[in-house]
Design a protein around this motif. Structure first.
Motif, PDB file in Angstrom:
ATOM      1  N   GLU B 115      10.067 -26.890  79.249  1.00  0.00           N
ATOM      2  CA  GLU B 115       8.954 -26.684  80.188  1.00  0.00           C
ATOM      3  C   GLU B 115       8.027 -27.892  80.212  1.00  0.00           C
ATOM      4  O   GLU B 115       7.507 -28.269  81.260  1.00  0.00           O
ATOM      5  CB  GLU B 115       8.182 -25.400  79.825  1.00  0.00           C
ATOM      6  CG  GLU B 115       8.965 -24.156  80.209  1.00  0.00           C
ATOM      7  CD  GLU B 115       8.133 -22.872  80.141  1.00  0.00           C
ATOM      8  OE1 GLU B 115       6.940 -22.935  79.780  1.00  0.00           O
ATOM      9  OE2 GLU B 115       8.704 -21.819  80.459  1.00  0.00           O
ATOM     10  N   GLU B 118       9.847 -30.358  82.355  1.00  0.00           N
ATOM     11  CA  GLU B 118       9.792 -29.897  83.749  1.00  0.00           C
ATOM     12  C   GLU B 118       8.423 -30.206  84.359  1.00  0.00           C
ATOM     13  O   GLU B 118       8.326 -30.784  85.444  1.00  0.00           O
ATOM     14  CB  GLU B 118      10.028 -28.381  83.823  1.00  0.00           C
ATOM     15  CG  GLU B 118      11.464 -27.940  83.683  1.00  0.00           C
ATOM     16  CD  GLU B 118      11.624 -26.414  83.661  1.00  0.00           C
ATOM     17  OE1 GLU B 118      12.753 -25.950  83.635  1.00  0.00           O
ATOM     18  OE2 GLU B 118      10.599 -25.700  83.673  1.00  0.00           O
ATOM     19  N   ASP B 119       7.378 -29.823  83.643  1.00  0.00           N
ATOM     20  CA  ASP B 119       6.031 -29.990  84.185  1.00  0.00           C
ATOM     21  C   ASP B 119       5.704 -31.459  84.418  1.00  0.00           C
ATOM     22  O   ASP B 119       5.065 -31.826  85.400  1.00  0.00           O
ATOM     23  CB  ASP B 119       5.003 -29.364  83.231  1.00  0.00           C
ATOM     24  CG  ASP B 119       5.115 -27.841  83.216  1.00  0.00           C
ATOM     25  OD1 ASP B 119       5.727 -27.298  84.160  1.00  0.00           O
ATOM     26  OD2 ASP B 119       4.613 -27.214  82.281  1.00  0.00           O
ATOM     27  N   ILE B 122       7.607 -32.392  87.517  1.00  0.00           N
ATOM     28  CA  ILE B 122       7.040 -31.709  88.685  1.00  0.00           C
ATOM     29  C   ILE B 122       5.817 -32.499  89.147  1.00  0.00           C
ATOM     30  O   ILE B 122       5.598 -32.718  90.336  1.00  0.00           O
ATOM     31  CB  ILE B 122       6.679 -30.245  88.342  1.00  0.00           C
ATOM     32  CG1 ILE B 122       7.964 -29.415  88.233  1.00  0.00           C
ATOM     33  CG2 ILE B 122       5.752 -29.640  89.407  1.00  0.00           C
ATOM     34  CD1 ILE B 122       7.753 -28.024  87.657  1.00  0.00           C
TER      35      ILE B 122
END
Ligand SMILES: [Zn+2]
Lengths: 804, 345
Positions: B115, B118-119, B122
């Motif tokens: 995560e 991912e963040d 993103i």
């Protein structure tokens, strides 16, 4: 590939570059040097000694008492336990005060009453691996050639004053599976020249082609076969320097002829094979595919059964070698060999790979053929080996070679524009920079305006397209010199999909509710794969599992979560809550991909809550876990679309399990693990749920809409109903909600009683009903009217009576 | 009479001051101000007084009553406060005893790493793409420039189910599928996390199932320098601003040129130590420019489009970041391991 720093200097000047510096440069420009071993690290005080006298130790059968000249004024007495020590030998002596690997210090000592002033060493005692030590010395001390000078550094004589670079080669850089290939690579990095090995043959008048005729049937897999003939060889040990180089590269020396073939394999990357010509039994070599079921004994004395997939070298009738993999016992070079037929050939990678895989014979030779040898080095390698056999085995090389040649070698010609190089790399190179890089690689170039055309040498079979040229430019220009930028052009919105966002919310929620996230294996056993499965179906089995325990793709996460509980429970953590999200796999027939469904599973065991000093202790029960499930649905706005229906499920407690339905569809279950399974896993009462997370996250949630906050007081009426034990509260609740609408706002169970104060077969359930109207205050009469209707309906539909 | 009233006042006030409880005080109130109390008694004798004296005496009596009442009220307040204080004093608790625990679980360390990555991407305009774990040979190998019989297939021995279907050996097939879906048009910016499988015996450094996270950018002007810049942003955000990156040439069939990225060793600051095997650098990920064959197979014109891709192992990153020494910990799920990853960084 192990590269000796000293040996490499035969081909390229390394002055001013230490082994460590060279390793760093090679790594940065393309080939990872995985380690640099200093061969004589931690060893000192080992010299060449001359065994002047050897006699039996007076007090020990297995020891010898030796008088050894170590180049000092007086010879010294050394007690030696090696069975092969003998008078007249030149040996490696660790003098008193010497240090051997592992910080083993040699001291003056008395052994069984006799003085010993050092130690006569075996090669393993000097830090060499047992598997590379020549067989004759593997059980004892090493013996130097008679001309070794007494008193000199023994490690120098053994070429241990060297460093070995271990190259981690990627499949595209097979060119560096040879010392020459590494030399070309280093030359490109350092901008220095490559010196080629010496070949100066003075052939005798006879022609090799008069001794043997080569025929190749399998031309595709063997487009080039070259046989050199060497007569009158004397089999003996190879020169010490050659043996030590082989050992440093990880190869055990045998005899001069075999060692020379291995030496050339390392030097040119071209595997060779030496046949005892006289044992071939014919004047013919025929290369063909094996017959189905044909038998052949390789030189490791194992009988192999062949198939037409395997390429064999034959004497016209019988196999004498498995091409590129291993020779035969029937034609192996022995100490009696006098005439050698030396094979240097080009075998296709596919043919060699098949044979080496089928027979489990991975060798230095097969590895090189599999990755592709340089077709232009086949003849040179044979010539050089013949030259060395003349020089170090006393052989006479016959003129020419017997050949079968259908090989066409087309060097790759590739063009690229300067504009493309700079556009893809983000650099600002000029043509001069690019040309210089290819010059250093010794690639021929021609330049026309913006385009550079490169002819790659055949040793670099990996150069085929313009991106290969880009890579050569990038690595030799240096990645450190490439600028750092970020992509420009149209931007994309960076975000999670709704599904991914909701999945993260579910995880957060469960963790907030006290569950730890676990990650377990997708592969499981046949038995566990279907346990607790929501949908039964065919399992998906691996074609070649590594173990039965990991052979089937799971249909349910639950068995593995229970394993997690079991593991922790056995380690004094018998109260635990875990969950996992992950795929389960439903077969869709052999032809199509399985259906992968993301599941959510959770398991809670032991105490749910405990606060010892205040005397609070609560074991997990059905309603704890159901509450977690309900909370999740509430969080996702799906509370009203979910039903729980009493159910029977394999592996679950028959009375304490509910099927979870979303919009009427079965999507999962919640309940207690069957007590027999709990017992088997040695778990306390364990409550679990598993559901299709995919179904949950893909269900459409209601649109969020503001609702007026009530301004008028509500009226609450409590009722206690006596019903049959089988009547579930959900049924009563549904009747209450349906009949009470629209004034009824809430109905909540607040008491449940089953016991001796009530008629047998009955139970009492108490509900609290809340009535309200958003626009006015309700009167008692109005509520009484609706409430009466609710009670009537309950009585009519379920036989419920008010408890007196 | 006047004197008697004064006397009563003084007497009452004295008693009030001496009273020690609310009950006592109430008794005093009844005794002096009640209907049968002495003041009432005195006032009963007012009939004997003259018409001039009567109002004066009446007023005086009221003054006395008032004075006593005020005094009682004050005393009462004081006594009540004291009573409250006394009661609270008995309610004292040991505030050092532990609180009632609120159960909170936490992410698995691999989810935590994934995560975080991912963040980070993103934030740079990437989307998260996912795909099947059981794949077709085509997407896992062929579409990635690994035709059947390619020697590099040996690098990742696979779990096959049928000849054409296998457990994916990397998350790259998600890239192939995403490109195919874009039908030859850019731009693509995705990050693909997920489970992958290889034929390895489980030991301290190998696992037959592990995680991978890969990134792919395809566009009309994507350069090697963009890859380098992107990876530097990633490395600094993930491992700290003081970390340096270095690219080394490498080989992957689906990228050309291919590189491996190292970050400077945090333990020794680049001087060399046992963690970095004396090199000062730690290998983090593999990357490269998307191979033209891969672009073409997915329907892109490789003359017009270029792209970069990178891939890394969350286990390795977690091991480096948190000092985990055995990859099997991630799949054993020992709660003593799991609960160590609860703290927000
Ligand atoms: Zn370090």
């Amino acid at each position: 590939m192990f590269v000796s720093y000293k040996w490499l200097q035969d081909y390229i000047d390394l002055s001013g570059v230490t082994a460590a510096e060279l390793a760093e440069k090679i790594t940065k420009s393309g080939i990872e040097v995985e380690g640099v071993e200093i061969l004589n690290e931690g060893i000192k005080g080992v010299v060449v000694g001359h065994v002047l006298e050897r006699e039996q130790h007076p007090n020990a059968d297995k020891l010898s008492k030796c008088l050894v000249d170590v180049g000092e004024e007086q010879p010294v007495q050394i007690i030696c336990g090696a069975p092969n020590v003998a008078q007249g030998q030149k040996v490696a002596v660790a003098k008193a005060g010497a240090v051997l690997p592992g910080n083993f210090k040699i001291k003056r000592a008395k052994l069984r009453g006799e003085e010993s002033n050092g130690m006569i060493c075996s090669l393993t005692e000097l830090g060499m691996e047992g598997k590379v030590v020549p067989k004759e010395y593997s059980e004892g001390i090493f013996v130097f050639p008679a001309d070794a000078e007494v008193g000199v550094d023994a490690l120098g004589l053994l070429n241990r004053d060297d460093e070995v670079l271990e190259l981690g080669l990627t499949p595209n850089r097979a060119d560096c599976l040879s010392m020459l290939g590494v030399a070309y690579e280093v030359a490109a990095i350092l901008g220095r020249e490559v010196k080629l090995p010496e070949i100066s043959l003075e052939p005798v008048a006879e022609k090799a082609s008069d001794y043997v005729k080569i025929t190749v049937e399998a031309k595709k897999d063997n487009p080039l076969y070259v046989a050199k003939m060497i007569k009158n060889v004397k089999i003996g040990p190879a020169p010490l320097w050659m043996q030590t180089r082989l050992m440093s590269a990880g190869i055990r020396p045998h005899n001069n002829v075999v060692d020379i073939t291995n030496y050339i394999l390392l030097e040119y990357g071209q595997p060779l094979h030496a046949f005892d010509y006289d044992r071939l039994g014919s004047k013919e070599i025929l290369v063909r595919r094996a017959a189905d079921g044909e038998k052949f004994v390789t030189l490791d004395d194992v009988e192999r059964t062949l198939t037409p997939d395997h390429l064999v070298i034959t004497n016209g009738t019988e196999p004498v070698a498995l091409a590129g993999v291993m020779g035969g016992a029937n034609s192996e070079v022995t100490s009696d060999t006098t005439t050698v037929l030396l094979e240097s050939a080009y075998f296709s990678g596919a043919a060699v790979r098949k044979a080496s895989k089928d027979h489990g014979l991975r060798s230095e030779a097969s590895a090189r053929f599999e990755k592709g040898v340089d077709p232009n080095r086949v003849r040179a390698a044979g010539e050089r080996a013949a030259y060395l056999m003349a020089k170090y085995a006393g052989g006479e090389v016959l003129e020419g070679a017997a050949e079968a040649d259908t090989l066409t070698v087309e060097p790759a010609v590739v063009s690229i524009t300067l504009e493309k190089i700079n556009r893809v790399l983000g650099t600002e190179l000029v043509m001069k920079d690019v040309k210089e890089i290819f010059d250093r690689l010794q690639f021929a170039v021609s330049i026309e305006e913006d385009t550079i055309t490169v002819t790659a040498p055949t040793r670099r079979g990996d150069i085929k397209i313009e991106e290969d040229l880009l890579e050569e430019v990038a690595r030799l220009y240096g990645y450190d010199n490439i600028p750092k930028t970020l992509p420009i052009g149209s931007s994309t919105p960076g975000r999670l999909s709704d599904y991914q966002k909701k999945r993260r919310e579910v995880r957060q929620y469960l963790e907030g509710a006290g569950l730890y996230q676990a990650v377990t294996y997708s592969l499981t056993s046949e038995e566990k794969a279907t346990q607790f499965a929501l949908e039964k179906g065919d399992t998906i089995r691996l074609a070649m599992p590594m173990s039965e325990e990991r052979s089937i793709l799971r249909l349910s996460i639950m068995p593995q979560l229970l394993e997690v509980l079991k593991y922790n429970s056995a380690r004094q953590n018998d109260s635990l809550a875990v969950y996992e999200t992950g795929a389960v796999f439903l077969s869709n027939g052999d032809e199509s991909l399985p259906v992968e469904r993301e599941h959510l599973a959770a398991a809670v065991t032991g105490l749910w809550h405990s606060h010892s000093w205040q005397g609070e202790k609560k074991a997990v029960d059905f309603f704890v876990v159901k509450g977690i499930v309900e909370g999740m649905f509430a969080k996702l706005g799906l509370m009203d679309r979910v039903d729980y229906v009493q159910a029977q499920l394999d592996g679950m407690h028959p009375g304490r399990t509910a099927e979870i339905r979303l919009n009427g569809e079965k999507i999962g279950f919640v309940g207690q693990v069957h007590p027999s399974i709990q017992k088997e896993l040695d778990l306390k009462d364990t409550y679990v749920f598993e559901l299709s997370l995919k179904a949950v996250l893909e269900a459409e949630a209601p649109v969020l809409q503001y609702e007026t906050i009530p301004r008028f007081p509500s009226i609450t009426r409590d009722i206690a109903l006596v019903v049959n034990r089988e009547t579930v509260s959900g049924t009563l609740w549904e009747i209450i909600v349906n009949e009470g609408a629209p004034l009824l706002k809430e109905a909540e169970v607040f008491d449940l009683y089953e016991g001796d104060k009530i008629e047998a077969g009955k139970k009492s359930i108490a509900f609290s009903l809340k009535y309200a109207d958003p626009v006015r205050t309700l009167t008692d009469d109005e509520v009484t009217k609706v409430h009466g209707r609710v009670l009537n309906a309950l009585q009519e539909k379920t036989g419920a009576v008010l408890r007196g | 009479m006047q004197e008697r009233l004064k006397e009563l006042q003084e007497e009452a006030i004295q008693k009030i001051e001496q009273s020690a409880s609310l009950k006592e005080l109430n008794d005093i109130r009844v005794a002096y101000l009640g209907k049968k109390g002495p003041i009432t008694e005195v006032l009963r004798g007012m009939g004997k007084l003259s018409a001039e004296e009567r109002p004066v005496m009446g007023a005086l009596a009221n003054e006395v009553r008032e004075a006593i009442a005020v005094k009682i009220e004050a005393k009462q307040k004081g006594l009540e406060e004291a009573a409250v204080l006394e009661k609270l004093a008995t309610e004292r608790i040991d505030v050092t005893l532990p609180g009632r625990p609120v159960k909170v679980g936490n992410h698995h360390p691999l989810t935590r790493i994934i995560e975080e990555i991912e963040d980070l991407f993103i934030g740079m305009g990437y989307q998260v793409a996912e795909g099947p774990e059981v794949e077709q040979d085509y997407y896992n190998f062929e579409a990635l420039n690994l035709p059947k019989g390619h020697p590099a297939r040996d690098m990742q021995d696979s779990f096959y189910i049928t000849e054409e279907i296998l457990l994916r050996t990397h998350t790259s097939p998600v890239q192939a599928r995403t490109m195919e879906k874009h039908e030859g048009k850019g731009p693509i910016k995705i990050i693909c996390p997920g489970k992958v499988y290889r034929r390895d015996n489980d030991d301290a450094t190998h696992s037959h199932q592990f995680m991978q996270i890969e990134g792919l950018v395809v566009g009309e002007n994507i350069r090697m320098s963009d890859l380098k810049g992107t990876l530097e942003v990633f490395a600094k955000k993930m491992f700290g601003d003081d970390r340096e990156i270095r690219l080394r040439p490498s080989f992957f069939p689906f990228t050309e040129p291919s590189v491996e990225m190292d970050i400077s060793c945090k333990i020794c600051g680049g001087k060399g130590c046992s963690v970095c095997k004396q090199t000062g650098w730690i290998e983090i990920l593999g990357a490269g420019m998307v191979h033209p064959n891969v672009l073409e197979m997915a329907g892109y014109d490789s003359k017009k489009y270029t792209g970069f891709a990178f891939g890394m192992g969350p286990e390795r990153i977690a091991m480096l970041k948190y000092g985990v020494d055995d990859i099997r910990h991630f799949y054993t799920n020992d709660v003593r391991f799991l609960k160590q990853f609860s703290v927000e960084e």
